[in-house]
Design a protein around this motif. Structure first.
Motif, PDB file in Angstrom:
ATOM      1  N   LEU A 191      11.791   9.742  -3.395  1.00  0.00           N
ATOM      2  CA  LEU A 191      11.666  10.205  -4.776  1.00  0.00           C
ATOM      3  C   LEU A 191      13.034  10.392  -5.417  1.00  0.00           C
ATOM      4  O   LEU A 191      13.255   9.979  -6.561  1.00  0.00           O
ATOM      5  CB  LEU A 191      10.858  11.505  -4.834  1.00  0.00           C
ATOM      6  N   ALA A 192      13.975  10.997  -4.702  1.00  0.00           N
ATOM      7  CA  ALA A 192      15.326  11.179  -5.232  1.00  0.00           C
ATOM      8  C   ALA A 192      15.991   9.827  -5.484  1.00  0.00           C
ATOM      9  O   ALA A 192      16.711   9.644  -6.481  1.00  0.00           O
ATOM     10  CB  ALA A 192      16.158  12.015  -4.264  1.00  0.00           C
ATOM     11  N   TYR A 193      15.747   8.874  -4.601  1.00  0.00           N
ATOM     12  CA  TYR A 193      16.309   7.524  -4.737  1.00  0.00           C
ATOM     13  C   TYR A 193      15.800   6.882  -6.033  1.00  0.00           C
ATOM     14  O   TYR A 193      16.570   6.372  -6.841  1.00  0.00           O
ATOM     15  CB  TYR A 193      15.920   6.686  -3.519  1.00  0.00           C
ATOM     16  N   VAL A 194      14.478   6.929  -6.236  1.00  0.00           N
ATOM     17  CA  VAL A 194      13.893   6.314  -7.428  1.00  0.00           C
ATOM     18  C   VAL A 194      14.320   7.076  -8.687  1.00  0.00           C
ATOM     19  O   VAL A 194      14.578   6.473  -9.729  1.00  0.00           O
ATOM     20  CB  VAL A 194      12.350   6.244  -7.294  1.00  0.00           C
ATOM     21  N   ALA A 211      12.734  -0.384  -7.419  1.00  0.00           N
ATOM     22  CA  ALA A 211      12.414   0.245  -6.132  1.00  0.00           C
ATOM     23  C   ALA A 211      11.503  -0.660  -5.307  1.00  0.00           C
ATOM     24  O   ALA A 211      11.675  -0.766  -4.084  1.00  0.00           O
ATOM     25  CB  ALA A 211      11.756   1.600  -6.357  1.00  0.00           C
ATOM     26  N   HIS A 212      10.585  -1.322  -5.952  1.00  0.00           N
ATOM     27  CA  HIS A 212       9.659  -2.202  -5.233  1.00  0.00           C
ATOM     28  C   HIS A 212      10.401  -3.366  -4.579  1.00  0.00           C
ATOM     29  O   HIS A 212      10.099  -3.746  -3.450  1.00  0.00           O
ATOM     30  CB  HIS A 212       8.571  -2.721  -6.177  1.00  0.00           C
ATOM     31  N   ARG A 213      11.371  -3.909  -5.295  1.00  0.00           N
ATOM     32  CA  ARG A 213      12.154  -5.028  -4.732  1.00  0.00           C
ATOM     33  C   ARG A 213      12.873  -4.628  -3.449  1.00  0.00           C
ATOM     34  O   ARG A 213      13.106  -5.446  -2.581  1.00  0.00           O
ATOM     35  CB  ARG A 213      13.186  -5.515  -5.769  1.00  0.00           C
ATOM     36  N   HIS A 214      13.267  -3.375  -3.371  1.00  0.00           N
ATOM     37  CA  HIS A 214      14.055  -2.896  -2.216  1.00  0.00           C
ATOM     38  C   HIS A 214      13.299  -1.782  -1.482  1.00  0.00           C
ATOM     39  O   HIS A 214      13.919  -0.842  -0.961  1.00  0.00           O
ATOM     40  CB  HIS A 214      15.422  -2.387  -2.700  1.00  0.00           C
ATOM     41  N   TRP A 215      11.986  -1.891  -1.439  1.00  0.00           N
ATOM     42  CA  TRP A 215      11.174  -0.794  -0.903  1.00  0.00           C
ATOM     43  C   TRP A 215      11.516  -0.443   0.544  1.00  0.00           C
ATOM     44  O   TRP A 215      11.521   0.733   0.910  1.00  0.00           O
ATOM     45  CB  TRP A 215       9.686  -1.103  -1.055  1.00  0.00           C
ATOM     46  N   ALA A 216      11.856  -1.407   1.350  1.00  0.00           N
ATOM     47  CA  ALA A 216      12.193  -1.106   2.757  1.00  0.00           C
ATOM     48  C   ALA A 216      13.398  -0.165   2.813  1.00  0.00           C
ATOM     49  O   ALA A 216      13.418   0.795   3.597  1.00  0.00           O
ATOM     50  CB  ALA A 216      12.484  -2.400   3.508  1.00  0.00           C
ATOM     51  N   ARG A 217      14.394  -0.419   1.983  1.00  0.00           N
ATOM     52  CA  ARG A 217      15.582   0.447   1.955  1.00  0.00           C
ATOM     53  C   ARG A 217      15.247   1.801   1.330  1.00  0.00           C
ATOM     54  O   ARG A 217      15.733   2.840   1.783  1.00  0.00           O
ATOM     55  CB  ARG A 217      16.691  -0.245   1.158  1.00  0.00           C
ATOM     56  N   ASP A 277       0.827  -1.204   0.000  1.00  0.00           N
ATOM     57  CA  ASP A 277       0.000   0.000   0.000  1.00  0.00           C
ATOM     58  C   ASP A 277       0.865   1.259   0.000  1.00  0.00           C
ATOM     59  O   ASP A 277       0.562   2.235  -0.698  1.00  0.00           O
ATOM     60  CB  ASP A 277      -0.934   0.023   1.216  1.00  0.00           C
ATOM     61  N   GLN A 278       1.954   1.229   0.777  1.00  0.00           N
ATOM     62  CA  GLN A 278       2.864   2.376   0.823  1.00  0.00           C
ATOM     63  C   GLN A 278       3.522   2.596  -0.543  1.00  0.00           C
ATOM     64  O   GLN A 278       3.652   3.729  -0.999  1.00  0.00           O
ATOM     65  CB  GLN A 278       3.926   2.159   1.903  1.00  0.00           C
ATOM     66  N   PHE A 279       3.897   1.505  -1.173  1.00  0.00           N
ATOM     67  CA  PHE A 279       4.506   1.609  -2.508  1.00  0.00           C
ATOM     68  C   PHE A 279       3.486   2.146  -3.511  1.00  0.00           C
ATOM     69  O   PHE A 279       3.804   3.027  -4.315  1.00  0.00           O
ATOM     70  CB  PHE A 279       5.053   0.243  -2.961  1.00  0.00           C
ATOM     71  N   THR A 280       2.266   1.651  -3.456  1.00  0.00           N
ATOM     72  CA  THR A 280       1.209   2.120  -4.359  1.00  0.00           C
ATOM     73  C   THR A 280       0.956   3.609  -4.154  1.00  0.00           C
ATOM     74  O   THR A 280       0.815   4.362  -5.140  1.00  0.00           O
ATOM     75  CB  THR A 280      -0.097   1.316  -4.134  1.00  0.00           C
ATOM     76  N   ASP A 281       0.924   4.047  -2.921  1.00  0.00           N
ATOM     77  CA  ASP A 281       0.745   5.482  -2.643  1.00  0.00           C
ATOM     78  C   ASP A 281       1.878   6.299  -3.251  1.00  0.00           C
ATOM     79  O   ASP A 281       1.656   7.378  -3.813  1.00  0.00           O
ATOM     80  CB  ASP A 281       0.673   5.728  -1.133  1.00  0.00           C
TER      81      ASP A 281
END
Length: 174
Positions: free
Chosen positions: A58-61, A44-50, A6-10
């Motif tokens: 946003l800068a990371y992605v 980003a989804h694979r490593h979403w916790a990091r 849900d956090q990733f979807t947001d």
């Protein structure tokens, strides 16, 4: 409490347009821009916790997006590239080569046996003047004379019907 998905979807809903705009400016192509965003978001989804723990997700992605684009450009530079038009290079025409060979063999038949032997030994068998003279039992100067006369005869017989630019530049004014 929201789940990781849900956090990733947001995050995607909030920043997808901005990422797509950046990707389009990088790639210059809508299709490739969409592919870049999809690749960056999948990573980003694979490593979403990091990613979430970063100062700015946003800068990371965005950085993943840019490095994916650069990596794609590197691969493109070292792989086959599509071009809009093919260069005008004639391919080998086996029929033309066969016709030219027939024409040359016919012209050789018009030469005397001695001159024909000199040309075949010198230019087909790739013998030197001395080696050709030894095979034919004559002097090197005789081989040279026969070769010169034979080549002149062949040139005259095989000359194209229409003059080439080289023919025009070698003519003397009348």
């Amino acid at each position: 409490m929201s789940t990781v998905d849900d956090q990733f979807t947001d995050f995607v809903v909030a920043h997808e347009r901005q990422l797509l705009r950046t990707a389009y400016l990088l790639a210059g192509d809508h299709g490739h821009a969409e592919d870049l965003v999809q690749t960056a978001l999948a990573k980003a989804h694979r490593h979403w916790a990091r990613v979430q723990q970063a100062d700015s997700p946003l800068a990371y992605v965005r950085r993943v997006l840019v490095t994916s684009h650069v990596s794609w450009r590197r691969r493109l530079m070292t792989s086959e590239q599509v071009i809009e038009t093919l260069p005008e290079r004639p391919g080998d025409d086996p029929q033309l080569a066969h016709a030219i060979g027939d024409e040359l063999r016919e012209a050789l038949r018009t030469l005397s046996p001695r001159v024909r032997a000199v040309l075949v030994l010198r230019f087909y068998e790739d013998l030197t003047e001395a080696e050709t003279a030894r095979v034919l039992g004559c002097s090197a100067s005789t081989v040279n004379t026969h070769a010169t006369r034979g080549l002149a005869t062949l040139r005259a017989q095989l000359r194209p019907a229409t003059p080439t630019p080289a023919d025009l530049t070698h003519r003397r004014p009348s």
